[in-house]
Structures are given as structure tokens and as C-alpha cells.
Design a protein around this motif. Structure first.
Motif, PDB file in Angstrom:
ATOM      1  N   SER A  83       2.196   6.121  -3.552  1.00 45.72           N
ATOM      2  CA  SER A  83       2.312   5.275  -2.361  1.00 45.72           C
ATOM      3  C   SER A  83       2.852   6.085  -1.191  1.00 45.72           C
ATOM      4  N   ALA A  84       3.821   6.946  -1.460  1.00 49.45           N
ATOM      5  CA  ALA A  84       4.353   7.823  -0.418  1.00 49.45           C
ATOM      6  C   ALA A  84       3.247   8.715   0.141  1.00 49.45           C
ATOM      7  N   GLN A  85       2.440   9.255  -0.746  1.00 47.36           N
ATOM      8  CA  GLN A  85       1.374  10.163  -0.323  1.00 47.36           C
ATOM      9  C   GLN A  85       0.280   9.468   0.476  1.00 47.36           C
TER      10      GLN A  85
ATOM     11  N   ILE B  80       8.553  15.935  -2.274  1.00 52.67           N
ATOM     12  CA  ILE B  80       9.480  14.954  -2.847  1.00 52.67           C
ATOM     13  C   ILE B  80       9.984  15.504  -4.174  1.00 52.67           C
TER      14      ILE B  80
ATOM     15  N   PHE C 253      13.680  13.724  -0.271  1.00 54.14           N
ATOM     16  CA  PHE C 253      12.539  14.000   0.601  1.00 54.14           C
ATOM     17  C   PHE C 253      12.844  15.228   1.450  1.00 54.14           C
TER      18      PHE C 253
ATOM     19  N   ALA D  30       6.313   9.044   4.683  1.00 54.62           N
ATOM     20  CA  ALA D  30       6.114   9.003   3.234  1.00 54.62           C
ATOM     21  C   ALA D  30       7.247   8.241   2.551  1.00 54.62           C
ATOM     22  N   ALA D  31       8.467   8.491   2.989  1.00 57.62           N
ATOM     23  CA  ALA D  31       9.625   7.838   2.375  1.00 57.62           C
ATOM     24  C   ALA D  31       9.596   6.327   2.584  1.00 57.62           C
ATOM     25  N   GLN D  32       9.186   5.899   3.767  1.00 56.16           N
ATOM     26  CA  GLN D  32       9.148   4.462   4.011  1.00 56.16           C
ATOM     27  C   GLN D  32       8.060   3.791   3.191  1.00 56.16           C
ATOM     28  N   ASN D  33       6.934   4.467   2.998  1.00 52.25           N
ATOM     29  CA  ASN D  33       5.914   3.938   2.088  1.00 52.25           C
ATOM     30  C   ASN D  33       6.476   3.802   0.675  1.00 52.25           C
ATOM     31  N   ALA D  34       7.201   4.838   0.244  1.00 52.15           N
ATOM     32  CA  ALA D  34       7.802   4.812  -1.096  1.00 52.15           C
ATOM     33  C   ALA D  34       8.781   3.651  -1.226  1.00 52.15           C
ATOM     34  N   SER D  35       9.565   3.426  -0.193  1.00 52.80           N
ATOM     35  CA  SER D  35      10.559   2.350  -0.219  1.00 52.80           C
ATOM     36  C   SER D  35       9.905   0.982  -0.328  1.00 52.80           C
TER      37      SER D  35
END
Length: 249
Positions: free
Chosen positions: A33-35, A48, A79, A117-122
Motif C-alpha cells: 500500500s505504501a508503494q 522502508i 521510513f 508512502a508512509a501515509q498510505n501505509a498508515s
């Protein structure tokens, strides 16, 4: 309102997690998801690092200011802004990419790519019923963090992300009023209007803290910001960033 928007608007930082590690499949889903986040010019200038080693997690917790949730969570991600692979690409393709990699622009690209990327991961983690907490405290000593994670040149650890199943819940913390952050066509520089918006927000935040702490705390947001910004913090950052090969031009 759909489920995705509900997940986003229901965000709160979680600082106490159940002792339940994420599965490899869950980790893979979060990273994928981050990617999927947008990336400037397809550069993908981030890495990551998932930290499972309890010794390393404990050390990172200490470096981040003894925050227990850095050590005790379902999984801990770090990250990083990463232009190391791009430096190698230049070597393999026999092209001098160093002036570009050392530019302020590419530094910003790496920071923005990693943040997106981090916000997608979150959001992915929260949509799966987990909670998250960003950890800026790892920037207290980036040299030591880099040693723990064995980071090469042109890689900077930016922040951690603790993920897991919440063992304690908190209320959603009120954000600035929309008029304070969203302007149309031009920046609204009306100082009186800004002050009025922030005064109203201060009342909201003061009431939030008063209720949350049973009257033990009722500070205002502007008060918090003035106090925080009056001190110097992590003033070594520019030197470290340049030492790592970023933001030199």
C-alpha cells in the motif's frame, strides 16, 4: 461518506498496543500500500525498514526518548529518504548523477516520496483495524539510528511508524479549522481573521484537554506552539543531512 473517508477522519495516535505481532501477510499488504503512493517522476526515493529484532527495537526506543510504544507494538517501520540506489544506478549506467542527487530539489523529492508512502501505509493499517503512531523521536540521534539500521551513504532515517492493535483508545484530537488551512486562489493574509480563527481553536483545544485530563490540563494550542518553538531542537540536522550527501547544492 465511504469507509475510506471514515477511516481517515477517525485517525488518532495510538501509544499502547496489544502484544500481537503483525503477520507477514499484513506487513506485505501495508508495504505494498505504501508503494502504491504517488512518487515524483517515478523516482521512488525511499526505503522502508521493518524492525523485528527486540534488541534493535529497544535501542530505537531509547534513542527516541524512551518511548515504550517504539519497542512494544505489532511491528515497527522506519521510513528513510533513499538516494543510495540512484547513486548506484549512475555508477552502473556510467552517468554522473551526483550533482542532481545533492540538490535541494532531490532532497525534497525523497522527503515527499517517503511521506506519501508512509501515509498510505498508515491508512492501510487503520483500515485493517490497527492503530498507528508516527515517531519523530528517532531524529534525536540519527547517527546512532543509522548505525543500528546499518544505513549506507545517501540514506536518511526520517521517522518511525509504530503499528499494531490498540490496547487503549483516545479521542480524535481536533484539528485547525478548515478556514485556517484552506485558502482559495491566494494566501489569505488577514491577520485579524487569522487571530480570530486561532482564538476559537484555542477554546476548542483547551476544552479538549480539560475533559481528557479531568481538569489537570487546559493549555491552548497557540501557547503550546510558542513554547515549543521558543527552544532549539535537533539543531545538528543540516550538518547530518549534508554529511549523508543530501541538500548540498
Amino acid at each position: 461518506m465511504n469507509h475510506t473517508i471514515e477511516t481517515i477522519l477517525n485517525h488518532r495516535s495510538i501509544r499502547k498496543f496489544k502484544k500481537e505481532p503483525l503477520t507477514d501477510e499484513q506487513i506485505r499488504t501495508i508495504v505494498q500500500s505504501a508503494q502504491a503512493a504517488s512518487t515524483s517522476s517515478y523516482i521512488q526515493a525511499y526505503t522502508i525498514i521493518g524492525v523485528k529484532d527486540p534488541v534493535k527495537k529497544k535501542k530505537l526506543s531509547e534513542l527516541a526518548g524512551n518511548q515504550s510504544y517504539v519497542e512494544e507494538n505489532g511491528h515497527f517501520f522506519v521510513f528513510c529518504a533513499d538516494l543510495h540506489r540512484h547513486e548506484k544506478i549512475g555508477q552502473w549506467e556510467d552517468v554522473d548523477v551526483n550533482p542532481s542527487l545533492e540538490s535541494t530539489e532531490k532532497f525534497m523529492v525523497a522527503l515527499i516520496d517517503a511521506s506519501l508512502a508512509a501515509q498510505n501505509a498508515s491508512i492501510a493499517a487503520e483500515s485493517m483495524g490497527m492503530g498507528i503512531c508516527y515517531i519523530g523521536g528517532i531524529r534525536n540521534d540519527l547517527e546512532a539510528v543509522s548505525e543500528v539500521l546499518q544505513l549506507p551513504h545517501r540514506v536518511i532515517p526520517l521517522f518511525g511508524l509504530a503499528v499494531g492493535y490498540p490496547d487503549a483508545d483516545t479521542d480524535v484530537k481536533p484539528r485547525l479549522p478548515m478556514n485556517a488551512v484552506y485558502h482559495e486562489d491566494a494566501y489569505m493574509s488577514d491577520e485579524a481573521g487569522m487571530k480570530a480563527e486561532l482564538d476559537r481553536y484555542d477554546e476548542t483545544i483547551s476544552a479538549y484537554y480539560h475533559e481528557r485530563t479531568g481538569g489537570k490540563r487546559s493549555d491552548r494550542w497557540t501557547e503550546q506552539m510558542a513554547k515549543m518553538l521558543s527552544g532549539k531542537k535537533r539543531m545538528y540536522m543540516k550538518e547530518f543531512v549534508e554529511k549523508r550527501g543530501f541538500d548540498k547544492r
